[in-house]
Design a protein around this motif. Structure first.
Motif, PDB file in Angstrom:
ATOM      1  N   UNK A  41      57.353  47.881  24.268  1.00 56.08           N
ATOM      2  CA  UNK A  41      56.302  47.391  23.372  1.00 56.08           C
ATOM      3  C   UNK A  41      56.902  46.996  22.019  1.00 56.08           C
ATOM      4  N   UNK A  42      57.819  47.805  21.504  1.00 51.91           N
ATOM      5  CA  UNK A  42      58.473  47.487  20.239  1.00 51.91           C
ATOM      6  C   UNK A  42      59.258  46.180  20.309  1.00 51.91           C
ATOM      7  N   UNK A  43      59.971  45.961  21.405  1.00 51.34           N
ATOM      8  CA  UNK A  43      60.717  44.708  21.570  1.00 51.34           C
ATOM      9  C   UNK A  43      59.782  43.512  21.662  1.00 51.34           C
ATOM     10  N   UNK A  44      58.650  43.704  22.337  1.00 51.58           N
ATOM     11  CA  UNK A  44      57.680  42.609  22.441  1.00 51.58           C
ATOM     12  C   UNK A  44      57.119  42.267  21.056  1.00 51.58           C
ATOM     13  N   UNK A  45      56.813  43.284  20.285  1.00 49.74           N
ATOM     14  CA  UNK A  45      56.307  43.060  18.924  1.00 49.74           C
ATOM     15  C   UNK A  45      57.366  42.353  18.077  1.00 49.74           C
ATOM     16  N   UNK A  46      58.638  42.767  18.219  1.00 51.66           N
ATOM     17  CA  UNK A  46      59.722  42.099  17.485  1.00 51.66           C
ATOM     18  C   UNK A  46      59.754  40.614  17.838  1.00 51.66           C
ATOM     19  N   UNK A  47      59.671  40.300  19.127  1.00 50.53           N
ATOM     20  CA  UNK A  47      59.691  38.900  19.566  1.00 50.53           C
ATOM     21  C   UNK A  47      58.493  38.137  19.007  1.00 50.53           C
ATOM     22  N   UNK A  48      57.332  38.770  18.984  1.00 53.66           N
ATOM     23  CA  UNK A  48      56.138  38.114  18.442  1.00 53.66           C
ATOM     24  C   UNK A  48      56.301  37.766  16.961  1.00 53.66           C
ATOM     25  N   UNK A  49      56.843  38.712  16.193  1.00 55.95           N
ATOM     26  CA  UNK A  49      57.016  38.489  14.752  1.00 55.95           C
ATOM     27  C   UNK A  49      58.034  37.366  14.516  1.00 55.95           C
ATOM     28  N   UNK A  50      59.123  37.386  15.255  1.00 59.15           N
ATOM     29  CA  UNK A  50      60.136  36.325  15.108  1.00 59.15           C
ATOM     30  C   UNK A  50      59.552  34.985  15.529  1.00 59.15           C
ATOM     31  N   UNK A  51      58.831  34.951  16.652  1.00 59.99           N
ATOM     32  CA  UNK A  51      58.230  33.704  17.134  1.00 59.99           C
ATOM     33  C   UNK A  51      57.281  33.109  16.101  1.00 59.99           C
ATOM     34  N   UNK A  52      56.492  33.959  15.482  1.00 61.20           N
ATOM     35  CA  UNK A  52      55.550  33.487  14.464  1.00 61.20           C
ATOM     36  C   UNK A  52      56.287  32.794  13.315  1.00 61.20           C
ATOM     37  N   UNK A  53      57.429  33.336  12.921  1.00 58.46           N
ATOM     38  CA  UNK A  53      58.200  32.747  11.827  1.00 58.46           C
ATOM     39  C   UNK A  53      58.810  31.403  12.240  1.00 58.46           C
ATOM     40  N   UNK A  54      59.422  31.341  13.403  1.00 61.02           N
ATOM     41  CA  UNK A  54      60.109  30.100  13.792  1.00 61.02           C
ATOM     42  C   UNK A  54      59.147  28.995  14.234  1.00 61.02           C
ATOM     43  N   UNK A  55      57.948  29.359  14.649  1.00 64.90           N
ATOM     44  CA  UNK A  55      56.986  28.346  15.069  1.00 64.90           C
ATOM     45  C   UNK A  55      56.145  27.803  13.922  1.00 64.90           C
ATOM     46  N   UNK A  56      56.208  28.453  12.759  1.00 63.05           N
ATOM     47  CA  UNK A  56      55.394  27.992  11.628  1.00 63.05           C
ATOM     48  C   UNK A  56      56.182  27.275  10.575  1.00 63.05           C
TER      49      UNK A  56
END
Length: 180
Positions: free
Chosen positions: A165-180
């Motif tokens: 779950x922690x790794x998934x959250x990390x990926x979500x936070x990174x994805x939000x930054x690179x997609x915006x």
């Protein structure tokens, strides 16, 4: 992605690739520091230096060894700056993957000699100083962990690595930054 086991655990780069639809390449080794990515005499450093010189990237994500931004702050900031310079020369945007404090009341945190809030604050300050000083983006996963720490179990049994779950959250936070 330049980092260590905090990056590679639970196949987080694969999760990030699925969330972004992008190819994600990782240069990781357990315990690696950013200094190693700069050193062409190491296997990983040679690979990273060649990749920055011969391939084009949109983003390069930087993650320091778990407590490195605190225990070796000067080195962390210096190496972060050198890597950001190389990343910009490549035409890419540097992104700091700001990691988290060790698990609240865990043995790893106890042996590190800080309480949870203190480690979180020092990690936050070091990563934000690196990002601001290098005009880089920041994926503040540590802040997200801090916000969720009382509600969610995000840590593996060792009290420092993320669970799935922690790794998934990390990926979500990174994805939000690179997609915006």
């Amino acid at each position: 992605m330049l980092g260590n086991s905090f990056t590679s655990t639970n196949h987080m780069p694969d999760i990030l690739a699925k969330l972004t639809g992008a190819e994600v390449v990782q240069h990781t080794r357990g315990g690696a520091r950013l200094a190693e990515q700069l050193n062409p005499k190491t296997k990983m450093g040679k690979r990273t230096q060649e990749a920055l010189q011969s391939q084009k990237w949109d983003f390069v994500i930087l993650q320091e060894m778990s407590n490195g931004p605190i225990s070796s702050k000067k080195s962390f900031l210096e190496n972060a700056g050198k890597l950001c310079e190389q990343i910009r020369e490549n035409g890419a945007k540097p992104v700091f993957y700001a990691t988290w404090a060790y698990q609240r009341e865990g043995k790893k945190l106890e042996t590190f000699g800080m309480d949870y809030d203190e480690m979180y604050q020092q990690m936050y300050e070091a990563y934000h100083q690196a990002a601001e000083g290098n005009h880089a983006l920041i994926a503040d996963v540590g802040k997200k962990f801090y916000e969720l720490s009382d509600k969610e179990d995000l840590y593996a049994d060792d009290g420092c690595h993320p669970n799935e779950k922690g790794s998934y959250i990390a990926a979500e936070v990174i994805a939000e930054v690179v997609l915006n």
